[in-house]
Enzyme design. Structure first.
Site, mmCIF file in Angstrom:
data_model
loop_
_atom_site.group_PDB
_atom_site.id
_atom_site.type_symbol
_atom_site.label_atom_id
_atom_site.label_comp_id
_atom_site.label_asym_id
_atom_site.label_seq_id
_atom_site.Cartn_x
_atom_site.Cartn_y
_atom_site.Cartn_z
ATOM 1 C CG ASN A 126 134.089 -8.073 48.151
ATOM 2 O OD1 ASN A 126 133.081 -8.747 48.314
ATOM 3 N ND2 ASN A 126 134.358 -7.449 47.009
ATOM 4 N N PRO A 157 130.800 -5.219 44.295
ATOM 5 C CG PRO A 157 128.862 -4.488 43.274
ATOM 6 C CD PRO A 157 130.346 -4.394 43.176
ATOM 7 C CB CYS A 158 132.060 -9.872 45.779
ATOM 8 S SG CYS A 158 132.912 -11.125 44.779
ATOM 9 C CD GLN A 159 125.953 -8.691 46.550
ATOM 10 O OE1 GLN A 159 126.484 -8.777 45.454
ATOM 11 N NE2 GLN A 159 125.695 -7.533 47.121
ATOM 12 C CE1 TYR A 160 128.689 -17.973 42.007
ATOM 13 C CE2 TYR A 160 130.861 -18.187 43.020
ATOM 14 C CZ TYR A 160 129.832 -18.721 42.261
ATOM 15 O OH TYR A 160 129.940 -19.991 41.768
#
Length: 371
Positions: free
Chosen positions: A134, A94-97
């Site tokens: 991603n 997960p890498c919503q940043y």
């Protein structure tokens, strides 16, 4: 590790470990083409039943960040060993940043370092292959950990290919741009598959959810107790009026921008973002299926014809999950999160097939060299 398991999985079988596996999108796609997924790892126990029941493999409920402090423990949990040429490590963290969405990044800030945690397993086990998928920003934004990761790959003798790919060019009926990297320790020059941009190969919304025999017409708030999970969120009276007024097949909220009852305060002076409350087009792929695709107010997620949002099954189908892939939860929002966060299985299948084909060629050339 059991020696019998090791012998069974040796030889010419490509196998994988699915880190940050979620509901199992990559595992589902890899399994379709004969890659043996040994197990998935995820911090959230809510994924366990969905992952194991659909994929018939092990779900390890562990925090990858914690496990990375002692990566040698993974050998106690799964039948793997170091320097296995046939092993793929999947790291779709997960890498919503680094998402391009303009949202509050505070909650997702910890996710910035998950790729560094995944790197610890690559360093110890040195699998034959690595696959990462991603958000596009992972490969373009300043300070992204992908640069450190690629430097590590080079140092450890890996070749890699990376770039942004759109899932709609890989048999996924959805406009979904993603950063993808594949790397290999055994192949001299590994390559990502090219996007198949021929119009005839792009799958539309109508092709996958337009058959009303498979997806019977329903009203908002309908709850489907069958395995199909063709359930849909209930609309407020006002939102139902809004959806009813939007033209079929691709209409937008422009239809009610001069209606004092229906117009939203935030849009009275703001132009743009017309996808919000919009209907899907039958003749195009869907927009990106997010974790909030069941809500008409979060994007172009209203059904092309019916006065409602997308059902859980329609969202899963647009993500390319098979119709018999069941999501285990009594909460619609939780299921939508499982679906929206997943790597589309068809995209994983195409990436996995590319790795498999290149691996097959390498195996063949190695055998010729021996002869």
């Amino acid at each position: 590790m059991n020696s019998k398991d090791s012998n069974t999985l040796s030889g010419n079988v490509l196998k994988a470990v699915d880190f940050f596996c979620g509901a199992g999108g990559v595992t589902c796609g890899f399994s379709k083409i004969g890659i043996k997924v040994l197990g998935g790892i995820d911090i959230d126990p809510k994924f366990k039943k969905t992952y194991e029941e659909n994929n018939k493999t092990t779900f390890i409920n562990e925090d990858v960040s914690e496990l990375s402090l002692h990566p040698e423990r993974l050998k106690e949990l799964l039948p793997i060993q170091e320097n296995d040429d046939n092993l793929i490590f999947v790291g779709c963290s997960p890498c919503q940043y680094y998402s391009n969405l303009k949202s509050d990044k505070t909650k997702s800030e910890a996710g910035r370092l998950l790729l560094d945690d995944f790197k610890e397993f690559v360093l110890l086990y040195k699998p034959g292959f690595v696959f990462i998928e991603n958000v596009p920003g992972l490969g373009t934004k300043d300070g992204s950990p992908i640069d450190r990761f690629k430097k590590t790959l080079k140092k450890e003798g890996y070749t890699f290919d990376d770039g942004v790919r759109n899932a709609k060019y890989f048999d996924v009926p959805q406009n979904r741009r993603r950063y993808v990297l594949i790397a290999s320790r055994v192949i001299d020059e590994i390559k990502l598959p090219e996007e198949q941009k021929e119009k005839s190969k792009i799958i539309t919304v109508q092709e996958v959810i337009g058959d009303y025999n498979k997806f019977p017409p329903i009203q908002d708030g309908y709850k489907d107790s069958s395995k199909l999970q063709h359930s849909v969120a209930k609309l407020s009276d006002l939102n139902l009026k809004r959806v009813k007024k939007i033209p079929k097949n691709g209409g937008t909220r422009k239809a009610w921008e001069n209606d004092k009852e229906l117009q939203l305060e935030c849009y009275k002076t703001h132009k743009g973002h017309y996808d919000v409350y919009g209907r899907l087009f039958w003749s195009k792929p869907s927009p990106t299926i997010t974790t909030r695709f069941i809500y008409t107010s979060t994007g172009r997620y209203s059904h092309p014809e019916q006065d409602r949002g997308l059902s859980l099954r329609e969202g899963a189908t647009l993500q390319s999950f098979p119709l018999d892939y069941h999501f285990y939860s009594s909460n619609q929002g939780a299921i939508a999160t499982m679906i929206g966060n997943a790597v589309p299985p068809k995209l994983a299948e195409k990436i996995g097939l590319s790795i498999k084909n290149q691996w097959d060629k390498w195996q063949h050339s190695k055998q010729k060299h021996v002869l």
